[in-house]
Design a protein around this motif. Structure first.
Motif, PDB file in Angstrom:
ATOM      1  N   GLY A 141     -37.929  20.292 -36.079  1.00 13.26           N
ATOM      2  CA  GLY A 141     -36.689  20.858 -35.579  1.00 13.26           C
ATOM      3  C   GLY A 141     -36.277  20.536 -34.160  1.00 13.26           C
ATOM      4  O   GLY A 141     -35.145  20.744 -33.784  1.00 13.26           O
ATOM      5  N   GLY A 142     -37.197  20.066 -33.330  1.00 14.56           N
ATOM      6  CA  GLY A 142     -36.852  19.821 -31.936  1.00 14.56           C
ATOM      7  C   GLY A 142     -36.849  21.109 -31.130  1.00 14.56           C
ATOM      8  O   GLY A 142     -37.119  22.191 -31.648  1.00 14.56           O
ATOM      9  N   SER A 143     -36.543  20.984 -29.856  1.00 19.38           N
ATOM     10  CA  SER A 143     -36.540  22.169 -28.986  1.00 19.38           C
ATOM     11  C   SER A 143     -35.444  22.055 -27.934  1.00 19.38           C
ATOM     12  O   SER A 143     -34.702  21.075 -27.888  1.00 19.38           O
ATOM     13  N   TRP A 144     -35.419  23.034 -27.046  1.00 17.51           N
ATOM     14  CA  TRP A 144     -34.422  23.079 -25.978  1.00 17.51           C
ATOM     15  C   TRP A 144     -34.523  21.895 -25.030  1.00 17.51           C
ATOM     16  O   TRP A 144     -33.544  21.557 -24.381  1.00 17.51           O
ATOM     17  N   PHE A 145     -35.684  21.259 -24.915  1.00 20.83           N
ATOM     18  CA  PHE A 145     -35.777  20.102 -24.013  1.00 20.83           C
ATOM     19  C   PHE A 145     -35.808  18.764 -24.752  1.00 20.83           C
ATOM     20  O   PHE A 145     -35.916  17.720 -24.129  1.00 20.83           O
ATOM     21  N   SER A 146     -35.687  18.768 -26.072  1.00 23.75           N
ATOM     22  CA  SER A 146     -35.739  17.539 -26.870  1.00 23.75           C
ATOM     23  C   SER A 146     -34.446  16.745 -26.779  1.00 23.75           C
ATOM     24  O   SER A 146     -33.359  17.304 -26.656  1.00 23.75           O
ATOM     25  N   ASN A 147     -34.594  15.417 -26.915  1.00 27.57           N
ATOM     26  CA  ASN A 147     -33.386  14.613 -27.068  1.00 27.57           C
ATOM     27  C   ASN A 147     -32.877  14.791 -28.499  1.00 27.57           C
ATOM     28  O   ASN A 147     -33.621  15.240 -29.366  1.00 27.57           O
ATOM     29  N   PRO A 148     -31.624  14.487 -28.774  1.00 23.47           N
ATOM     30  CA  PRO A 148     -31.046  14.801 -30.084  1.00 23.47           C
ATOM     31  C   PRO A 148     -31.705  14.087 -31.262  1.00 23.47           C
ATOM     32  O   PRO A 148     -31.758  14.650 -32.359  1.00 23.47           O
ATOM     33  N   TYR A 149     -32.237  12.904 -31.053  1.00 22.40           N
ATOM     34  CA  TYR A 149     -32.904  12.180 -32.133  1.00 22.40           C
ATOM     35  C   TYR A 149     -34.066  12.994 -32.709  1.00 22.40           C
ATOM     36  O   TYR A 149     -34.303  13.005 -33.908  1.00 22.40           O
ATOM     37  N   LEU A 150     -34.782  13.709 -31.850  1.00 20.50           N
ATOM     38  CA  LEU A 150     -35.939  14.503 -32.272  1.00 20.50           C
ATOM     39  C   LEU A 150     -35.551  15.787 -33.011  1.00 20.50           C
ATOM     40  O   LEU A 150     -36.405  16.431 -33.608  1.00 20.50           O
TER      41      LEU A 150
END
Length: 161
Positions: free
Chosen positions: A121-130
Motif C-alpha cells: 500500500g505505500g505510506s505517507w513518505f512513499s513515492n507514488p509508484y510504491l
C-alpha cells in the motif's frame, strides 16, 4: 499478530492479518488499474509523498505524516487508505514471486523468508509508484518498527471463538 490474538480473545471473534492475496483483492475492489481510483494518483486522493509525480500528474502536497482515516475517498468496498498513509503488514512470509502460491487466497507461509513479510500500500513518505495496488515491499524485517508501518485486520465472518 499479538494484537489480533488479544482482540480475538476480548471480542470472541477471529481477527487476523490479511493474506497478501486478500489485501490486494480488498485494495483493488474489482478494479484492474494501478490504483482503485484509476490510472493515476494525486495528493487529493491519497496520503503519500506527492512531491513525486505519477503518469504526468502535477506535484501535490507532501504532508510528512499520517493522516486520519476517512480524509480521502474510499474504494468500492468502502475501505479507506489502501494507497498511502502507512505500509500494511500481511500474514504471509516473503516470497520473491507467486510461483506455487496458494490459489485459495490463504496466507503463504511455507518455504518463505521467516524474517520478512510483505508490506503493501505505500505510506505517507512513499513515492507514488510504491503505492500501486500491485506493489510488494519486503525491505523491512518483521521485528522492525517505523512510524510508516501499520496493519489492517480481517474479522472472520459468521464465526465465533
Amino acid at each position: 499478530t499479538e494484537f489480533c490474538k488479544r482482540l480475538s480473545r476480548e471480542t470472541k471473534r477471529e481477527y487476523r492479518l490479511p493474506s497478501e492475496a486478500e489485501w490486494e483483492y480488498a485494495c483493488r475492489a474489482g478494479t484492474t488499474t494501478p490504483f482503485y481510483f484509476g490510472e493515476t494518483i494525486t495528493g487529493e486522493l491519497a496520503n503519500y509523498n506527492a512531491g513525486y509525480t505519477y503518469a504526468g500528474e502535477a506535484k501535490g502536497e507532501y504532508r510528512q505524516q499520517t493522516t486520519p482515516v476517512g480524509q480521502f475517498p474510499p474504494n468500492a468496498f468502502g475501505l479507506y487508505d489502501m494507497h498511502g498513509n502507512v505500509w500494511e503488514w500481511c500474514a504471509d512470509t516473503w516470497h520473491d514471486n507467486y510461483h506455487v502460491a496458494p490459489t485459495d487466497g490463504s496466507a503463504w507461509i511455507e518455504n518463505g523468508n521467516d524474517n520478512r513479510s510483505p508490506l503493501r500500500g505505500g505510506s505517507w513518505f512513499s513515492n507514488p509508484y510504491l503505492c500501486r495496488s500491485a506493489y510488494r515491499h519486503d525491505y523491512y524485517r518483521r521485528d522492525s518498527g517505523f512510524n510508516s508501518h501499520g496493519f489492517r485486520v480481517v474479522c472472520g465472518a459468521g464465526r465465533t471463538l
